[in-house]
Design a protein around this motif. Sequence first.
Motif, PDB file in Angstrom:
ATOM      1  N   PRO A  24      -9.972  17.743 106.658  1.00 22.36           N
ATOM      2  CA  PRO A  24      -8.833  16.777 106.616  1.00 22.36           C
ATOM      3  C   PRO A  24      -8.850  15.588 107.090  1.00 22.36           C
ATOM      4  N   ILE A  25      -8.167  14.554 106.487  1.00 21.48           N
ATOM      5  CA  ILE A  25      -8.031  13.163 107.324  1.00 21.48           C
ATOM      6  C   ILE A  25      -6.775  13.449 107.954  1.00 21.48           C
ATOM      7  N   ALA A  26      -6.713  12.942 109.255  1.00 25.75           N
ATOM      8  CA  ALA A  26      -5.416  12.707 110.065  1.00 25.75           C
ATOM      9  C   ALA A  26      -4.235  12.131 109.314  1.00 25.75           C
ATOM     10  N   PRO A  27      -3.154  12.781 109.624  1.00 20.62           N
ATOM     11  CA  PRO A  27      -1.802  12.277 108.817  1.00 20.62           C
ATOM     12  C   PRO A  27      -1.649  10.776 108.951  1.00 20.62           C
ATOM     13  N   GLN A  28      -2.013  10.071 110.174  1.00 21.92           N
ATOM     14  CA  GLN A  28      -1.980   8.795 110.525  1.00 21.92           C
ATOM     15  C   GLN A  28      -3.197   8.332 111.173  1.00 21.92           C
ATOM     16  N   PRO A  29      -4.221   8.011 109.948  1.00 19.67           N
ATOM     17  CA  PRO A  29      -5.421   7.752 110.823  1.00 19.67           C
ATOM     18  C   PRO A  29      -5.649   6.466 111.296  1.00 19.67           C
ATOM     19  N   LEU A  30      -6.625   6.209 112.261  1.00 19.97           N
ATOM     20  CA  LEU A  30      -7.023   5.096 112.875  1.00 19.97           C
ATOM     21  C   LEU A  30      -7.919   4.346 112.366  1.00 19.97           C
ATOM     22  N   PRO A  81     -22.363  12.052 103.996  1.00 19.98           N
ATOM     23  CA  PRO A  81     -21.486  11.085 104.372  1.00 19.98           C
ATOM     24  C   PRO A  81     -21.673   9.538 103.860  1.00 19.98           C
ATOM     25  N   PHE A  82     -22.324   9.279 103.079  1.00 19.61           N
ATOM     26  CA  PHE A  82     -22.647   7.886 102.510  1.00 19.61           C
ATOM     27  C   PHE A  82     -22.040   7.855 101.160  1.00 19.61           C
ATOM     28  N   ALA A  83     -21.593   8.856 100.677  1.00 17.08           N
ATOM     29  CA  ALA A  83     -20.898   8.930  99.231  1.00 17.08           C
ATOM     30  C   ALA A  83     -19.534   9.347  99.587  1.00 17.08           C
ATOM     31  N   GLN A  84     -19.327   9.881 100.742  1.00 12.68           N
ATOM     32  CA  GLN A  84     -17.848  10.336 101.081  1.00 12.68           C
ATOM     33  C   GLN A  84     -17.357  11.174  99.851  1.00 12.68           C
ATOM     34  N   ASP A  85     -18.054  12.153  99.325  1.00 11.57           N
ATOM     35  CA  ASP A  85     -17.579  12.562  98.103  1.00 11.57           C
ATOM     36  C   ASP A  85     -16.937  14.037  98.320  1.00 11.57           C
ATOM     37  N   CYS A  86     -15.791  14.057  99.453  1.00 14.19           N
ATOM     38  CA  CYS A  86     -15.003  15.027  99.459  1.00 14.19           C
ATOM     39  C   CYS A  86     -13.987  14.984  98.586  1.00 14.19           C
ATOM     40  N   PRO A  87     -13.030  16.195  98.354  1.00 12.74           N
ATOM     41  CA  PRO A  87     -11.786  15.838  97.789  1.00 12.74           C
ATOM     42  C   PRO A  87     -10.646  15.222  98.429  1.00 12.74           C
ATOM     43  N   GLU A  88      -9.598  14.845  97.502  1.00 18.45           N
ATOM     44  CA  GLU A  88      -8.800  13.693  97.960  1.00 18.45           C
ATOM     45  C   GLU A  88      -7.918  14.474  99.390  1.00 18.45           C
ATOM     46  N   GLY A  89      -7.732  13.486 100.271  1.00 20.01           N
ATOM     47  CA  GLY A  89      -7.200  14.042 101.567  1.00 20.01           C
ATOM     48  C   GLY A  89      -8.072  14.419 102.500  1.00 20.01           C
ATOM     49  N   GLN A  90      -9.397  14.330 102.213  1.00 17.79           N
ATOM     50  CA  GLN A  90     -10.501  14.884 103.144  1.00 17.79           C
ATOM     51  C   GLN A  90     -11.396  13.752 103.406  1.00 17.79           C
ATOM     52  N   LYS A  91     -12.301  13.873 104.390  1.00 19.54           N
ATOM     53  CA  LYS A  91     -13.527  13.128 104.720  1.00 19.54           C
ATOM     54  C   LYS A  91     -14.857  13.810 104.922  1.00 19.54           C
ATOM     55  N   CYS A 114      -9.647   9.505 113.393  1.00 17.80           N
ATOM     56  CA  CYS A 114      -9.985   8.189 112.647  1.00 17.80           C
ATOM     57  C   CYS A 114     -10.159   8.471 111.097  1.00 17.80           C
ATOM     58  N   ASP A 115     -10.080   7.246 110.445  1.00 14.76           N
ATOM     59  CA  ASP A 115      -9.784   7.396 109.069  1.00 14.76           C
ATOM     60  C   ASP A 115     -11.049   7.658 108.340  1.00 14.76           C
ATOM     61  N   LYS A 116     -11.081   7.800 107.085  1.00  7.47           N
ATOM     62  CA  LYS A 116     -12.150   8.092 106.375  1.00  7.47           C
ATOM     63  C   LYS A 116     -13.405   7.277 106.417  1.00  7.47           C
ATOM     64  N   GLY A 117     -14.702   7.632 106.624  1.00 10.13           N
ATOM     65  CA  GLY A 117     -15.836   6.916 106.768  1.00 10.13           C
ATOM     66  C   GLY A 117     -16.097   6.313 108.073  1.00 10.13           C
ATOM     67  N   MET A 118     -15.103   6.991 109.098  1.00  6.44           N
ATOM     68  CA  MET A 118     -15.150   6.756 110.712  1.00  6.44           C
ATOM     69  C   MET A 118     -15.487   7.886 111.308  1.00  6.44           C
ATOM     70  N   LEU A 119     -15.658   7.720 112.690  1.00  9.61           N
ATOM     71  CA  LEU A 119     -15.870   8.651 113.656  1.00  9.61           C
ATOM     72  C   LEU A 119     -15.520   8.247 114.906  1.00  9.61           C
TER      73      LEU A 119
END
Length: 297
Positions: free
Chosen positions: A114-120, A85-95, A138-143
């Motif tokens: 997967p990251i939401a289509p319109q992340p907050l 979760p610190f590096a956020q090392d998932c493939p593109e489009g994921q978190k 929520c967007d990448k790196g968020m909860l």
Amino acid sequence: MRWWSSVALVSLVCACGPGASTSAGSEGGSASTVSDDSAGSAASSSSSSTSTSSTSSSTSSSSSSTTACDFICDVDIPDANSCDPFAQDCPEGQKCAWWDPDGGNAWASTHCVPIAPQPLGLGETCYEYDFETGADDCDKGMLCYNLDEQGVGTCVGLCEGENIAPTCVEPCTACHVYGTGFSVCLPARCDPLQSECPDGQICTMSYSFACMPPDPEGPAGPGEPCSMTLSGVCAEGLVCADAEHVPGCRDFFCCTEFCELAAPNTCPEGQQCITGYWHAIAPGCGYEQVGMCGVEG
């Protein structure tokens, strides 16, 4: 001041020798033993004598195979999709998201979603969080955090940096760390000098003040050992402080009472209301009158 952090342990899995195979699902599983008895069955049809010998041999082989795998058969295989979760090392489009692989409501493990289509963004109201998958809006790196009974929460940031020295980007927020390693950046949302947290939560300090559940194993009392890297370890009205400030502390850190700097001294005998470490790391964030009982170092 000394800072300490916990180290995560990773389970190791070894494989059986000949006569056995292992299998695991994508979400983790356990190793299993498979033995082939077809040869023994075929031999048993030829004669009674041959059957007895074949059966004995088959039983011996089966027993040997099972014994060889007894020590790993119940070991869980880690989720192949786990992430940092610190590096956020998932493939593109994921978190990298926290979830509960046991289907409960604990942040116990991580994997890519997967990251939401319109992340907050940070601070926005969110409406979706699923403990069973860790997915939210929520967007990448968020909860999506602090959900109410209607499932409505707020997007907050996961801690950044490294797990041994987590940081937060937003001003007047701080990294709160749970026993599972889950860490999240929370703003100051309570006054430790007032009782304003919901039932079942206490106003605790872990670089900022926030309402958090107390330690399920029982929070520590005044003068008892505590951890500076975990939230909710001290009982309500107490804060974890360096041993040099807490008379009689026999550990690196111990719990001591909160106090009001501008008010008459209410601390135990021999102690004064002194400035807390939060004054240095979060100046101007509304903690100016909050102190702790102790002695100057």
